[in-house]
Design a protein around this motif. Structure first.
Motif, PDB file in Angstrom:
ATOM      1  N   ALA A  96      24.248 -16.598  78.612  1.00  0.00           N
ATOM      2  CA  ALA A  96      25.408 -17.963  77.912  1.00  0.00           C
ATOM      3  C   ALA A  96      24.335 -18.164  76.575  1.00  0.00           C
ATOM      4  N   ASP A  97      23.393 -18.634  77.874  1.00  0.00           N
ATOM      5  CA  ASP A  97      22.214 -19.036  77.042  1.00  0.00           C
ATOM      6  C   ASP A  97      21.576 -18.252  75.634  1.00  0.00           C
ATOM      7  N   MET A  98      21.690 -16.982  75.678  1.00  0.00           N
ATOM      8  CA  MET A  98      20.644 -16.273  75.105  1.00  0.00           C
ATOM      9  C   MET A  98      21.350 -16.139  73.934  1.00  0.00           C
ATOM     10  N   ASP A 143      29.374 -15.230  79.233  1.00  0.00           N
ATOM     11  CA  ASP A 143      29.347 -15.725  80.231  1.00  0.00           C
ATOM     12  C   ASP A 143      29.840 -14.200  81.063  1.00  0.00           C
ATOM     13  N   LYS A 171      26.104 -15.787  83.718  1.00  0.00           N
ATOM     14  CA  LYS A 171      26.458 -17.446  83.441  1.00  0.00           C
ATOM     15  C   LYS A 171      25.187 -18.283  83.207  1.00  0.00           C
ATOM     16  N   VAL A 172      24.242 -17.665  83.871  1.00  0.00           N
ATOM     17  CA  VAL A 172      22.808 -18.329  84.461  1.00  0.00           C
ATOM     18  C   VAL A 172      22.381 -17.857  83.455  1.00  0.00           C
ATOM     19  N   THR A 173      21.874 -16.382  82.894  1.00  0.00           N
ATOM     20  CA  THR A 173      20.935 -16.147  82.055  1.00  0.00           C
ATOM     21  C   THR A 173      21.320 -15.544  80.731  1.00  0.00           C
TER      22      THR A 173
END
Length: 425
Positions: free
Chosen positions: A162-164, A169, A158-160
């Motif tokens: 998800a934004d790519m 998630d 979720k912290v790595t």
């Protein structure tokens, strides 16, 4: 376990419980492989199920066997040092995430391979701290590692990822894959022989083509780790001392072996190997990390290790067995698995004859013979296996083989037993 053996690095004498029992040699192994290939050729000819020996099925079987074999190899290292490692599944999960993360971060699949090994090794280190240093029950610690591995990777995804772009998630973006190799000038000739469907010749051609065409470099690395493990554990002084910790840790300590150190090293290596199995799943098998992609392979690897009697060669055979049956159910599942029933019936009948003639175990021979007859009747009365049942074929096969092999199994004598420094005094 003699004192002179520990000091000189010679192979230890096996416990007397195994004296006089069957010993596998290279000659017997080659005869067994040749007989199995012949039986596969007979079954393929009778049933016309071409996938039994097709190059695609063999190639898929090897790929499916690699993560199971690596997990089992990790379990072997740990248990040979006396530490039961139920946490292989959690270490594999850490390896799947770390492998994808490393490959994406450095845009290099081999960085992902290294990261996967490190991720699994971290799980192994936690298991070693709990079991070796603090004396936590090995099963409880392993279950905790499995839960921890799943929770940590969910959070990290979720912290790595998800934004790519392409991530989320529960999955990573596509990752770079290790290269593949093929033997030059061999594939076309073997493909031509395989297509002719000649008895035995075409079967051999299909098997060889599957083993020599489009093989991942990661697969080759995994295969090389099997003889390397055998050499280190059975042919070096380091391996002898490590195995002594799983057989007679008190005796090993009395001869100057730092039992704690060897247990730590074994469990960390165990985690690294399981992590490599996880990295294989995210880098080769699916080209991305996905939540839940281990699918219990850590536990299956543990079963393969037990089937192999805590030895690398037998472990590899168990992993290949599961990978082969898994590959068949994925390729024309109903037809291929139905054909496999004939092979199982023949093998069960052979086991029954062996039990009756060589082992004088008439009751076991009768039960095995009845099982062979039941499987043969099921084969004769059906034309295909319903798709609802083909997916469990690998698991049923594993349970069947484990039940037949249970009579010859011998785990390390001190496997799972608590050990405290100074017990020798």
């Amino acid at each position: 376990m003699s004192a002179s053996g520990l000091k000189t690095g010679q192979a230890p004498v096996e416990p007397t419980a195994t004296a006089g029992k069957f010993k596998l040699t290279w000659r017997l192994l080659l005869i067994g492989v040749a007989a199995l290939v012949f039986l596969l050729a007979v079954t393929r000819s009778v049933t016309d199920a071409v996938d039994l020996t097709s190059a695609g099925a063999i190639n898929a079987a090897v790929a499916l066997a690699v993560p199971i074999g690596l997990a089992g190899l990790g379990g072997l290292w740990s248990e040979r040092a006396g530490v039961v490692n139920i946490g292989l599944e959690g270490m594999m999960i850490l390896g799947t995430w770390a492998g994808a993360w490393g490959a994406i971060q450095f845009d290099n699949p081999w960085a992902g391979v290294l990261a996967g090994a490190v991720g699994g090794a971290v799980g192994g280190l936690l298991h070693a701290v709990a079991t070796v240093s603090f004396g936590v029950d090995h099963i409880i610690s392993g279950v905790a590692i499995n839960i921890l591995g799943l929770g940590i990777t969910q959070f990290l995804s979720k912290v790595t990822f998800a934004d790519m772009p392409g991530g989320g998630d529960t999955q990573s973006p596509p990752v770079p894959k290790p290269g593949v190799v093929s033997l030059p000038w061999v594939g076309e000739a073997l493909a031509d022989l395989e297509a002719r469907h000649w008895f035995l010749i075409s079967d051999l051609a299909g098997i060889l083509r599957g083993l020599t065409t489009n093989v991942s470099l990661f697969t080759i690395l995994a295969i090389l780790l099997i003889p390397l493990t055998f050499y280190v554990l059975w042919r070096t002084a380091f391996g002898l001392r490590l195995r002594s910790c799983g057989e007679r840790p008190v005796a090993a300590e009395s001869l100057g072996v730092n039992v704690y150190t060897y247990k730590y090293v074994a469990v960390v290596i165990s985690g690294a190997l399981a992590g490599l199995g996880g990295a294989f799943l995210s880098l080769v098998a699916s080209s991305a990390y996905r939540e839940g992609q281990t699918g219990g392979r850590g536990f299956i690897g543990l079963a393969a290790m037990i089937f192999g009697n805590w030895r690398p060669g037998g472990l590899a055979g168990g992993a290949l067995l599961f990978g082969y049956t898994d590959a068949l159910q994925l390729r024309r599942g109903g037809e291929s698995v139905h054909a496999l029933l004939l092979l199982v019936a023949i093998l069960l009948a052979a086991v029954a004859v062996h039990q009756l003639v060589r082992q004088n175990r008439s009751r076991a021979a009768v039960l095995t013979g009845v099982s062979a007859l039941a499987v043969l009747v099921a084969f004769a009365l059906t034309d295909s296996i319903p798709p609802q049942f083909t997916s469990v074929t690998p698991h049923i096969t594993t349970l069947l083989v484990l039940s037949l092999a249970a009579q010859r199994l011998r785990m390390p004598a001190a496997d799972g037993l608590p050990y405290r420094k100074g017990q020798a005094k």
